[in-house]
Design a protein around this motif. Structure first.
Motif, short mmCIF file in Angstrom:
data_model
loop_
_atom_site.label_atom_id
_atom_site.label_comp_id
_atom_site.label_asym_id
_atom_site.label_seq_id
_atom_site.Cartn_x
_atom_site.Cartn_y
_atom_site.Cartn_z
N GLN A 80 -43.31 38.32 40.23
CA GLN A 80 -42.15 38.47 39.07
C GLN A 80 -42.08 39.99 38.24
OE1 GLN A 80 -41.49 35.68 36.77
NE2 GLN A 80 -42.23 33.59 37.11
N GLU B 117 -39.96 24.17 35.62
CA GLU B 117 -39.51 24.90 36.67
C GLU B 117 -40.62 25.21 37.47
OE1 GLU B 117 -38.27 28.36 34.59
OE2 GLU B 117 -37.44 27.28 33.02
N MET B 118 -41.97 25.01 37.18
CA MET B 118 -43.33 24.80 37.60
C MET B 118 -43.35 24.07 38.84
SD MET B 118 -44.64 28.31 37.54
CE MET B 118 -43.64 28.50 37.33
N VAL C 223 -30.40 36.48 45.21
CA VAL C 223 -30.21 35.83 43.63
C VAL C 223 -31.31 36.59 42.65
CG1 VAL C 223 -31.26 33.81 42.79
CG2 VAL C 223 -29.86 33.51 44.53
N ARG D 152 -23.96 26.90 42.73
CA ARG D 152 -24.92 28.14 43.53
C ARG D 152 -26.65 27.45 44.04
NH1 ARG D 152 -25.10 34.08 44.18
NH2 ARG D 152 -25.75 34.14 45.86
N MET D 153 -26.11 26.58 42.98
CA MET D 153 -27.89 25.41 42.95
C MET D 153 -27.91 24.62 44.11
SD MET D 153 -29.11 26.08 38.76
CE MET D 153 -31.26 26.36 38.41
N LEU E 40 -35.48 31.63 42.85
CA LEU E 40 -34.50 31.37 42.85
C LEU E 40 -34.95 30.12 41.14
CD1 LEU E 40 -33.83 29.33 45.77
CD2 LEU E 40 -32.59 31.15 44.61
N GLY E 41 -35.85 29.51 40.96
CA GLY E 41 -36.33 29.03 39.02
C GLY E 41 -35.89 30.18 38.59
N THR E 42 -36.12 31.00 38.68
CA THR E 42 -36.59 32.22 36.98
C THR E 42 -35.13 32.63 37.76
OG1 THR E 42 -38.84 33.11 38.27
CG2 THR E 42 -37.85 34.43 37.02
N VAL E 43 -34.46 33.83 38.67
CA VAL E 43 -32.98 33.57 38.21
C VAL E 43 -32.12 32.79 37.75
CG1 VAL E 43 -31.16 34.59 39.22
CG2 VAL E 43 -33.91 35.62 39.54
N LEU E 44 -31.95 31.81 38.20
CA LEU E 44 -30.93 30.68 38.35
C LEU E 44 -31.26 29.98 37.11
CD1 LEU E 44 -30.29 29.91 42.12
CD2 LEU E 44 -28.26 30.66 40.41
N TYR E 45 -32.15 29.08 36.42
CA TYR E 45 -32.80 28.78 35.64
C TYR E 45 -32.00 29.84 34.06
CZ TYR E 45 -33.71 24.00 37.59
OH TYR E 45 -33.33 23.33 38.52
N GLY E 46 -32.81 31.34 34.73
CA GLY E 46 -32.31 31.83 33.51
C GLY E 46 -30.88 32.14 32.74
N LYS E 47 -30.20 32.02 34.30
CA LYS E 47 -28.85 32.30 33.99
C LYS E 47 -27.72 31.07 33.56
CE LYS E 47 -27.49 34.93 37.65
NZ LYS E 47 -27.00 36.07 37.27
N MET F 208 -31.13 22.86 45.11
CA MET F 208 -32.07 22.85 44.12
C MET F 208 -31.40 21.97 43.36
SD MET F 208 -31.75 26.63 43.32
CE MET F 208 -33.09 26.31 41.39
N TYR G 217 -32.93 22.12 29.70
CA TYR G 217 -32.25 23.33 29.50
C TYR G 217 -31.41 23.12 27.71
CZ TYR G 217 -35.13 25.08 32.70
OH TYR G 217 -36.19 25.57 32.99
N ALA H 156 -40.61 25.97 31.37
CA ALA H 156 -41.98 26.16 32.78
C ALA H 156 -42.73 25.41 32.50
CB ALA H 156 -42.68 27.03 31.91
N ARG I 298 -51.94 26.14 37.13
CA ARG I 298 -52.41 25.50 37.73
C ARG I 298 -52.99 26.21 39.11
NH1 ARG I 298 -46.46 22.41 38.25
NH2 ARG I 298 -46.49 22.05 36.04
N HIS J 137 -43.87 31.48 32.91
CA HIS J 137 -44.53 31.11 33.93
C HIS J 137 -45.55 31.80 34.48
CE1 HIS J 137 -39.63 30.92 35.67
NE2 HIS J 137 -40.38 29.66 35.06
N THR K 102 -23.17 28.80 38.84
CA THR K 102 -24.24 28.83 39.07
C THR K 102 -24.56 27.74 38.92
OG1 THR K 102 -25.60 30.01 36.94
CG2 THR K 102 -26.89 29.32 37.25
N ARG L 214 -39.60 33.53 29.21
CA ARG L 214 -39.81 32.16 29.93
C ARG L 214 -40.48 32.86 31.31
NH1 ARG L 214 -35.19 32.49 32.83
NH2 ARG L 214 -36.04 30.73 34.16
N ASP M 274 -35.72 35.39 27.92
CA ASP M 274 -36.32 35.59 29.11
C ASP M 274 -37.15 36.12 29.77
OD1 ASP M 274 -33.96 35.52 31.89
OD2 ASP M 274 -34.38 36.84 31.35
#
Lengths: 208, 208
Positions: free
Chosen positions: B86, B160-161, B56, A135-136, B179-186, A141, A148, B156, A203, A196, A132, A192, A189
């Motif tokens: 989302q 992430e945000m 991703v 990939r980032m 990217l944030g949702t999936v990769l930070y989740g993994k 990124m 985390y 978040a 925001r 979001h 991961t 999260r 998950d």
């Protein structure tokens, strides 16, 4: 208890119980007569564990056999049993040759060192996180994983490991570990992604 | 730029670019001559987004079409676009009729209320979390999700945000969200399992 009672109490159908006995996932009952066996609490606990590994852990039967063999091997320390389970729940990740991978792996190893975590050098979770992170990095990124890691450590120490009775029966400890790992992972998950949604709403419409 | 240059710069093969144009995922270039079109930064950005959604996000082409249509619809507020993304990243969960489900759903709704989160009533993440909570309740697990919700909110809001530029081009905002949702989740999932390993080692060998 007889097999019919074991089936009624556990909710597992008799043909399924017979299949688990044939495959060696469930230990044989005490032989009461030529065609009659007796089952006890240990069989109920084992059935719960098998169902948890299949339904929640979604492990293939080959992996379940490994887990059960570890649970049944009295000579193995509990830590090793839990390690085998954790590793069975982790996807197998092959290292990709190249500088990207090496840089990502170095970042992962340094992070674990800095945290003072006790994680084996050959733990598959290291390769998983490396994939991961690689990939980032390729996607440009900025990979700051410390927040985390801190959250993971807090939840593991204060919530998840509290549900595992390390000194109780191994079947129960392993079951708690599988359920905790998989179900709290799924719950987190979803939370999260809700956070979001909520945070992006805030925001975009700060007045509301 | 010409298509050959778009391909070289983006790393996406020409036949793939032509496929995206036919499917309407990539907008047409400016017609420079009868057989020549010109592409610009917006095409590069869109290609990056499409690759992120495929590689991703692992979204099927039908979902990608929905996401791209939302991104391209100037009349949609950014919040709605991010919501559509989302939701495309969330598994579809069908409610299961019964008291178990209702009790779990009530627990989820109460949790979100108590947190003061701004999450739509029909958000699929509510059904997703309800499914996990219902399963936990059936298994007799004590479901205290507050520490998870707090950690999710903190990550978040603080990490992430921060990577999503809400006022920039939508392609870029959506890409960052995926990217944030999936990769930070993994990454978090691997870190949690490492923290388990480390924490269980500590509990089993407190002297080390």
């Amino acid at each position: 208890m007889r097999m019919s009672e074991l089936s009624a109490t556990s909710g597992v159908a008799i043909p399924t119980i017979k299949y688990y006995l044939r495959e060696g996932l469930l230990h044989q009952g005490a032989q009461l007569a030529a065609t009659r066996a007796g089952y006890d609490e240990s069989h109920l606990r084992r059935l719960r564990l098998i169902r948890a590994l299949i339904e929640v852990g979604r492990l293939p039967v080959a992996s379940i056999k490994q887990v059960i063999a570890a649970v049944a091997d009295e000579s193995l320390p509990t830590r090793d049993v839990l390690g085998i389970v954790q590793y069975a729940l982790s996807p197998a990740v092959e290292p990709e040759p190249g500088e990207d991978w090496q840089a990502a792996r170095a970042q992962v190893d340094r992070l674990i060192d800095d945290l003072g975590w006790d994680v084996r050098t050959d733990a598959p979770t290291r390769a998983e996180l490396t994939q991961t992170v690689a990939r980032m990095r390729r996607l440009g990124m900025d990979v700051g994983l410390e927040p985390y890691a801190e959250a993971a450590q807090k939840l593991a120490a204060e919530v998840e490991m509290e549900t595992v009775a390390f000194d109780g029966p191994r079947d129960a400890a392993v079951e708690a570990l599988v359920l905790g790992t998989v179900l709290y992972g799924k719950a987190f998950d979803a939370l999260r992604r809700m956070a979001h949604e909520s945070e992006s709403a805030r925001r975009l419409h700060p007045e509301s």
